[in-house]
Scaffold this active site. Structure first.
Site, mmCIF file in Angstrom:
data_model
loop_
_atom_site.group_PDB
_atom_site.id
_atom_site.type_symbol
_atom_site.label_atom_id
_atom_site.label_comp_id
_atom_site.label_asym_id
_atom_site.label_seq_id
_atom_site.Cartn_x
_atom_site.Cartn_y
_atom_site.Cartn_z
ATOM 1 N N GLU A 66 32.664 39.547 34.459
ATOM 2 C CA GLU A 66 32.597 40.836 35.171
ATOM 3 C C GLU A 66 33.601 40.936 36.312
ATOM 4 O O GLU A 66 34.059 42.033 36.655
ATOM 5 C CB GLU A 66 31.186 41.089 35.705
ATOM 6 C CG GLU A 66 30.159 41.441 34.638
ATOM 7 C CD GLU A 66 29.471 40.213 34.055
ATOM 8 O OE1 GLU A 66 29.924 39.081 34.348
ATOM 9 O OE2 GLU A 66 28.482 40.386 33.316
ATOM 10 N N PHE A 128 13.092 40.709 36.179
ATOM 11 C CA PHE A 128 14.139 39.947 35.522
ATOM 12 C C PHE A 128 15.505 40.602 35.770
ATOM 13 O O PHE A 128 15.674 41.791 35.570
ATOM 14 C CB PHE A 128 13.853 39.889 34.012
ATOM 15 C CG PHE A 128 14.952 39.197 33.245
ATOM 16 C CD1 PHE A 128 15.256 37.856 33.475
ATOM 17 C CD2 PHE A 128 15.698 39.893 32.301
ATOM 18 C CE1 PHE A 128 16.273 37.229 32.780
ATOM 19 C CE2 PHE A 128 16.721 39.269 31.599
ATOM 20 C CZ PHE A 128 17.015 37.930 31.840
ATOM 21 N N GLN A 129 16.443 39.829 36.224
ATOM 22 C CA GLN A 129 17.810 40.275 36.521
ATOM 23 C C GLN A 129 17.854 41.408 37.543
ATOM 24 O O GLN A 129 18.696 42.298 37.465
ATOM 25 C CB GLN A 129 18.559 40.662 35.248
ATOM 26 C CG GLN A 129 18.717 39.455 34.315
ATOM 27 C CD GLN A 129 19.763 39.631 33.246
ATOM 28 O OE1 GLN A 129 19.917 40.715 32.708
ATOM 29 N NE2 GLN A 129 20.468 38.554 32.932
ATOM 30 N N LYS A 178 17.391 51.398 34.560
ATOM 31 C CA LYS A 178 17.351 51.563 33.109
ATOM 32 C C LYS A 178 16.577 52.818 32.691
ATOM 33 O O LYS A 178 16.975 53.524 31.760
ATOM 34 C CB LYS A 178 16.713 50.323 32.471
ATOM 35 C CG LYS A 178 16.839 50.299 30.974
ATOM 36 C CD LYS A 178 16.532 48.932 30.409
ATOM 37 C CE LYS A 178 16.763 48.924 28.902
ATOM 38 N NZ LYS A 178 16.510 47.596 28.335
ATOM 39 N N MET A 497 49.838 26.937 48.758
ATOM 40 C CA MET A 497 49.738 27.564 50.076
ATOM 41 C C MET A 497 48.849 26.731 50.996
ATOM 42 O O MET A 497 49.106 26.620 52.198
ATOM 43 C CB MET A 497 49.199 28.999 49.924
ATOM 44 C CG MET A 497 49.265 29.824 51.181
ATOM 45 S SD MET A 497 50.914 29.842 51.908
ATOM 46 C CE MET A 497 51.560 31.386 51.312
HETATM 47 C C1 LIG Z 1 48.789 34.708 51.301
HETATM 48 C C2 LIG Z 1 48.960 36.048 51.966
HETATM 49 C C3 LIG Z 1 49.992 36.234 52.872
HETATM 50 C C4 LIG Z 1 50.212 37.496 53.442
HETATM 51 N N1 LIG Z 1 51.297 37.671 54.262
HETATM 52 C C5 LIG Z 1 51.643 38.916 54.631
HETATM 53 C C6 LIG Z 1 52.870 39.185 55.315
HETATM 54 O O1 LIG Z 1 53.652 38.284 55.587
HETATM 55 N N2 LIG Z 1 53.168 40.462 55.619
HETATM 56 C C7 LIG Z 1 52.323 41.500 55.296
HETATM 57 O O2 LIG Z 1 52.678 42.659 55.541
HETATM 58 N N3 LIG Z 1 51.143 41.278 54.715
HETATM 59 C C8 LIG Z 1 50.792 40.025 54.351
HETATM 60 N N4 LIG Z 1 49.608 39.827 53.675
HETATM 61 C C9 LIG Z 1 48.752 40.995 53.397
HETATM 62 C C10 LIG Z 1 47.861 41.346 54.578
HETATM 63 O O3 LIG Z 1 46.753 40.495 54.578
HETATM 64 C C11 LIG Z 1 47.407 42.833 54.486
HETATM 65 O O4 LIG Z 1 46.793 43.066 53.242
HETATM 66 C C12 LIG Z 1 48.546 43.827 54.614
HETATM 67 O O5 LIG Z 1 49.417 43.477 55.661
HETATM 68 C C13 LIG Z 1 47.980 45.220 54.870
HETATM 69 O O6 LIG Z 1 48.930 46.172 54.529
HETATM 70 P P1 LIG Z 1 48.897 47.651 55.116
HETATM 71 O O7 LIG Z 1 48.933 47.626 56.599
HETATM 72 O O8 LIG Z 1 49.966 48.376 54.398
HETATM 73 O O9 LIG Z 1 47.453 48.180 54.796
HETATM 74 P P2 LIG Z 1 46.638 48.681 53.528
HETATM 75 O O10 LIG Z 1 45.503 47.746 53.345
HETATM 76 O O11 LIG Z 1 47.478 49.019 52.370
HETATM 77 O O12 LIG Z 1 46.003 49.972 54.187
HETATM 78 C C14 LIG Z 1 46.576 51.219 54.080
HETATM 79 C C15 LIG Z 1 46.383 52.035 55.341
HETATM 80 O O13 LIG Z 1 46.833 53.340 55.009
HETATM 81 C C16 LIG Z 1 45.806 54.286 55.250
HETATM 82 N N5 LIG Z 1 45.878 55.304 54.216
HETATM 83 C C17 LIG Z 1 45.431 55.258 52.948
HETATM 84 N N6 LIG Z 1 45.701 56.401 52.296
HETATM 85 C C18 LIG Z 1 46.338 57.190 53.173
HETATM 86 C C19 LIG Z 1 46.875 58.502 53.105
HETATM 87 N N7 LIG Z 1 46.839 59.229 51.978
HETATM 88 N N8 LIG Z 1 47.450 59.017 54.215
HETATM 89 C C20 LIG Z 1 47.505 58.290 55.384
HETATM 90 N N9 LIG Z 1 47.020 57.053 55.501
HETATM 91 C C21 LIG Z 1 46.452 56.498 54.403
HETATM 92 C C22 LIG Z 1 44.507 53.515 55.238
HETATM 93 O O14 LIG Z 1 43.515 54.167 56.018
HETATM 94 C C23 LIG Z 1 44.938 52.160 55.796
HETATM 95 O O15 LIG Z 1 44.868 52.138 57.210
HETATM 96 C C24 LIG Z 1 49.341 38.566 53.141
HETATM 97 C C25 LIG Z 1 48.286 38.379 52.256
HETATM 98 C C26 LIG Z 1 48.091 37.127 51.659
HETATM 99 C C27 LIG Z 1 46.973 36.974 50.685
HETATM 100 C C1 LIG Z 2 39.180 32.924 45.452
HETATM 101 C C2 LIG Z 2 40.001 32.217 46.470
HETATM 102 N N1 LIG Z 2 39.688 30.962 46.861
HETATM 103 C C3 LIG Z 2 40.456 30.316 47.775
HETATM 104 C C4 LIG Z 2 41.544 30.919 48.331
HETATM 105 C C5 LIG Z 2 42.400 30.202 49.372
HETATM 106 N N2 LIG Z 2 43.741 29.967 48.833
HETATM 107 C C6 LIG Z 2 44.793 30.775 49.143
HETATM 108 S S1 LIG Z 2 46.193 30.352 48.371
HETATM 109 C C7 LIG Z 2 45.464 29.040 47.623
HETATM 110 C C8 LIG Z 2 46.231 28.157 46.683
HETATM 111 C C9 LIG Z 2 46.683 28.841 45.443
HETATM 112 O O1 LIG Z 2 47.201 27.887 44.553
HETATM 113 P P1 LIG Z 2 48.097 28.318 43.338
HETATM 114 O O2 LIG Z 2 47.454 29.409 42.583
HETATM 115 O O3 LIG Z 2 48.460 27.103 42.553
HETATM 116 O O4 LIG Z 2 49.360 28.958 44.030
HETATM 117 P P2 LIG Z 2 50.528 28.279 44.893
HETATM 118 O O5 LIG Z 2 50.163 28.484 46.323
HETATM 119 O O6 LIG Z 2 50.599 26.840 44.522
HETATM 120 O O7 LIG Z 2 51.745 29.040 44.505
HETATM 121 C C10 LIG Z 2 44.116 28.951 47.992
HETATM 122 C C11 LIG Z 2 43.173 27.910 47.527
HETATM 123 C C12 LIG Z 2 41.807 32.251 47.915
HETATM 124 N N3 LIG Z 2 42.813 32.955 48.436
HETATM 125 N N4 LIG Z 2 41.051 32.864 46.971
#
Ligand SMILES: Cc1cc2nc3c(=O)[nH]c(=O)nc-3n(C[C@H](O)[C@H](O)[C@H](O)COP(=O)(O)OP(=O)(O)OC[C@H]3O[C@@H](n4cnc5c(N)ncnc54)[C@H](O)[C@@H]3O)c2cc1C
Ligand SMILES: Cc1ncc(C[n+]2csc(CCOP(=O)(O)OP(=O)(O)O)c2C)c(N)n1
Ligand SMILES: [Mg+2]
Length: 588
Positions: A66, A128-129, A178, A497
């Site tokens: 799911e 159940f469930q 249901k 990472m």
């Molecule tokens: C491993 C990892 C590393 C990351 N590193 C980075 C990084 O280096 N740099 C980075 O930028 N992010 C990074 N992120 C992502 C970060 O965590 C956020 O998800 C991201 O920065 C949010 O982007 P955003 O501000 O565009 O917001 P979003 O989550 O895209 O939010 C959109 C915003 O726009 C608004 N909005 C929506 N629709 C409309 C509309 N029609 N009109 C006006 N406003 C609207 C919403 O209210 C909201 O405030 C990383 C994520 C991971 C998993």
């Molecule tokens: C469901 C979930 N569990 C744990 C994490 C924390 N986490 C972020 S990156 C990462 C490693 C990912 O490993 P891999 O898919 O091999 O990617 P790589 O960083 O090696 O490119 C982990 C465990 C996460 N983001 N999501």
């Protein structure tokens, strides 16, 4: 609790043009234009599955878990802008879906998730469930409903779709017991419109505020435009391009906004934030006027707020959600409204005025930016002939597909960051990943959701050997529904990472970040009925990709053995300011 035979026959024997709740649900989805549902059956939703069996316009995709149903529908929503729909049964069906719902919620993705519930008389009896779906999902949905009366079903669905796609989009859960799905009523038709007193999202921005914003923008010496996922969600890429063209100002995108502005344009400084470019982060820190549009000042973007606050700048913030404004960073000119409406009005005002930006100041600002850009912070060991550099795989993919009709999904980890840095997205909704929740396991479901809706497009999933195992069972779904995707696994044999953080922040104590006992991915792909390829040498990267692309009708799993010690740079360490970046291992 089972539904009694007496209840069942009473419901079924009712005469007249009556419909069961399950049939009303199907009619509602048809009226909403739903073409696909990703789901998994179970006792509480069997009437709904029966109603789906009797119709032909909605295609149901039977996933293998799911969580993947919700991710696939979410990927479809991100790529198309339509509401994604998933269907799960009560109890474990719903709890398995929770990660998918939270993922969509964090990135503001429009979705409707239908869940089955035990019959209404059984609710609260540890049936159940049974699980408290409304309670469990409350903090991770835009809204949720428990439909207790079949007469409310059609109007509830109308509300659910309306709430999901308007204002700041988000997932809406509709929990259907249901007995509600089997009860019959005379069906009055699907409501044409809906009134909700407590829900009226603003679309048009305040003209006075927009005018003030324009004055500030035109008076700027070091202007900067910071855009995010809101531009894509609001379909405002054209307006953004027009505005940037007219002003000539530098622009950056968040991870969620990539493709909102063409990455290959010189005015684009790359992604900003923790793994952003020097030029993007330095411009953020040193600008005097910041126009933030559809971006939410995430902590991965501003770094340490104290450092961010050290430099004085005026901030204009356009966002449809008032709660996004001044949440983490105090802004000077808030504009609550839809990006498309607000940018259109801003552009119209700009056309009317004869005032133009200060060319001298702008030139000096661009010179400073070019100085930062010349440091080429994304450089890596391109010429390495011994080991595959992960960046090289992405660059090669980009070179091969930049003119193709391609979608790139990603999982979470280092590979995600390299995809974001090295694939230059020029078009919106082509980069599909989980930013806010950072959910490992989204890559394959996202790709298969998109491929179903876009059979003519090429869909690539960039993943890691860790992430891909979180929903690898969906390779089976890809075979059943003929959704041929290309999976590029950057296999570094590490939870890369995590390993990177342990190297930098935990003195190299690699606690449980090594992926031992990995499966043979080639054989695994073959066991699922697909093609597997092992690529171990840099010179084989391009030919392998070329061969995989030629196999248009096959899902291909490319197991790239990449450099296990490569790190993502630039990097802003925890607690540091966004300009205090590590550019390579030599900075450690
Ligand atoms: C491993 C990892 C590393 C990351 N590193 C980075 C990084 O280096 N740099 C980075 O930028 N992010 C990074 N992120 C992502 C970060 O965590 C956020 O998800 C991201 O920065 C949010 O982007 P955003 O501000 O565009 O917001 P979003 O989550 O895209 O939010 C959109 C915003 O726009 C608004 N909005 C929506 N629709 C409309 C509309 N029609 N009109 C006006 N406003 C609207 C919403 O209210 C909201 O405030 C990383 C994520 C991971 C998993
Ligand atoms: C469901 C979930 N569990 C744990 C994490 C924390 N986490 C972020 S990156 C990462 C490693 C990912 O490993 P891999 O898919 O091999 O990617 P790589 O960083 O090696 O490119 C982990 C465990 C996460 N983001 N999501
Ligand atoms: Mg890995």
């Amino acid at each position: 609790m089972e539904i009694s035979k007496a209840e069942l026959s009473a419901a079924q024997n009712t005469a007249g043009p009556e419909l069961m709740g399950a049939e009303i649900l199907v009619k509602a989805m048809q009226a909403e234009g739903v073409k696909y549902i990703w789901g998994y059956p179970g006792g509480a939703v069997l009437y709904i599955y029966d109603a789906l069996y009797k119709q032909e316009t909605i295609q149901h995709v039977l996933v293998r878990h799911e969580q993947a149903a919700v991710h696939a529908a979410d990927g479809y929503a991100r790529a198309t802008g339509e509401v994604g729909v998933a269907l799960v049964t009560s109890g474990p069906g719903l709890t398995n879906a929770v990660t998918g719902i939270a993922t969509a919620y964090m990135d503001s993705i429009p979705m409707v998730i239908i869940s089955g519930q035990v019959p209404t008389p059984a609710i609260g009896l540890d049936a159940f469930q049974e699980c408290d779906t409304v309670g469990i999902t409350r903090p991770i949905v835009k809204h949720n409903f428990l439909v207790k009366d079949v007469r409310d079903l059609a109007s509830t669905l109308k509300k659910a779709f309306h709430i999901a796609r308007t204002g700041r989009p988000g997932p809406v859960v509709v929990d259907i017991p249901k007995d509600v799905s089997f009860k019959k009523i005379a069906y009055p038709g699907y409501p044409q419109s809906i009134e909700m007193r407590s829900y009226n999202p603003v679309k048009k921005g305040h003209s006075g505020q927009i005018r003030k914003a324009l004055q500030l923008l035109l008076a700027a010496k070091r202007p900067y435009i910071y855009t995010g996922g809101g531009i894509l969600l609001g379909n405002a890429t054209q307006e953004l391009r027009t505005l940037v063209d007219m002003l000539g100002y530098p622009v950056t995108n968040t991870l969620m906004g990539l493709g909102a502005y063409p990455a290959s344009d010189r005015k684009f400084l790359g992604m900003l934030g923790m793994h952003g470019t020097i030029e993007a982060n330095n411009a953020m820190q040193n600008c005097d006027v910041l126009l933030a549009v559809g971006a939410r000042f995430d902590d991965r973007v501003i770094g340490n707020p104290k450092h961010f606050a050290q430099n004085d700048r005026k901030i204009i913030h356009v966002d449809i959600d008032p709660s996004s404004i001044s949440k983490r960073v105090k802004v000077d000119i808030p504009i609550v409204g839809d990006v498309k409406d607000v940018l259109t009005e801003l552009i119209a005002m700009l056309r009317e005025t004869t005032q133009r930006p200060d060319a001298g100041a702008l030139n000096a600002w661009w010179e400073q930016i070019e100085g930062w850009r010349s440091r080429d912070c994304l450089k890596y060991d391109r010429g390495n002939t011994e080991v595959i550099k992960p960046q090289y795989v992405i660059e090669t993919l980009w070179n091969m597909t930049k003119d193709a009709d391609a979608y790139i999904t990603s999982d979470v980890g280092q590979h995600q960051m390299w995809a974001a840095q090295f694939y230059k997205f020029d078009e919106p909704r082509r980069w599909i990943n989980s930013g806010g929740l950072g959910t490992m396991g989204v890559g394959i479901p996202y790709a298969m959701g998109i491929k179903l809706a876009k059979p003519q497009s090429e869909v690539f999933c960039v993943t890691g050997e860790g992430s891909v195992q979180m929903n690898i069972q969906e390779l089976s779904t890809c075979l059943q529904y003929n959704t041929p995707i290309k999976v590029l696994s950057l296999n570094n044999r590490y939870l890369g990472m995590v390993r990177q953080w342990q190297e930098i922040e935990y003195s190299g104590r690699y606690s449980h970040s090594y992926m031992d006992a990995l499966p043979n991915f080639v054989k695994l792909a073959e066991a699922y009925g697909h093609v597997g390829m092992l690529i171990e040498r840099p010179q084989d990267v391009e030919p392998a990709l070329r061969e995989a692309r030629k196999l248009k009708d096959r899902t291909v799993f490319l197991d790239f053995r990449t450099d296990p010690t490569e790190n993502v740079f630039p990097m802003v360490r925890a607690g540091k300011g966004i300009t205090e970046m590590l550019l390579g291992s030599e900075d450690l």
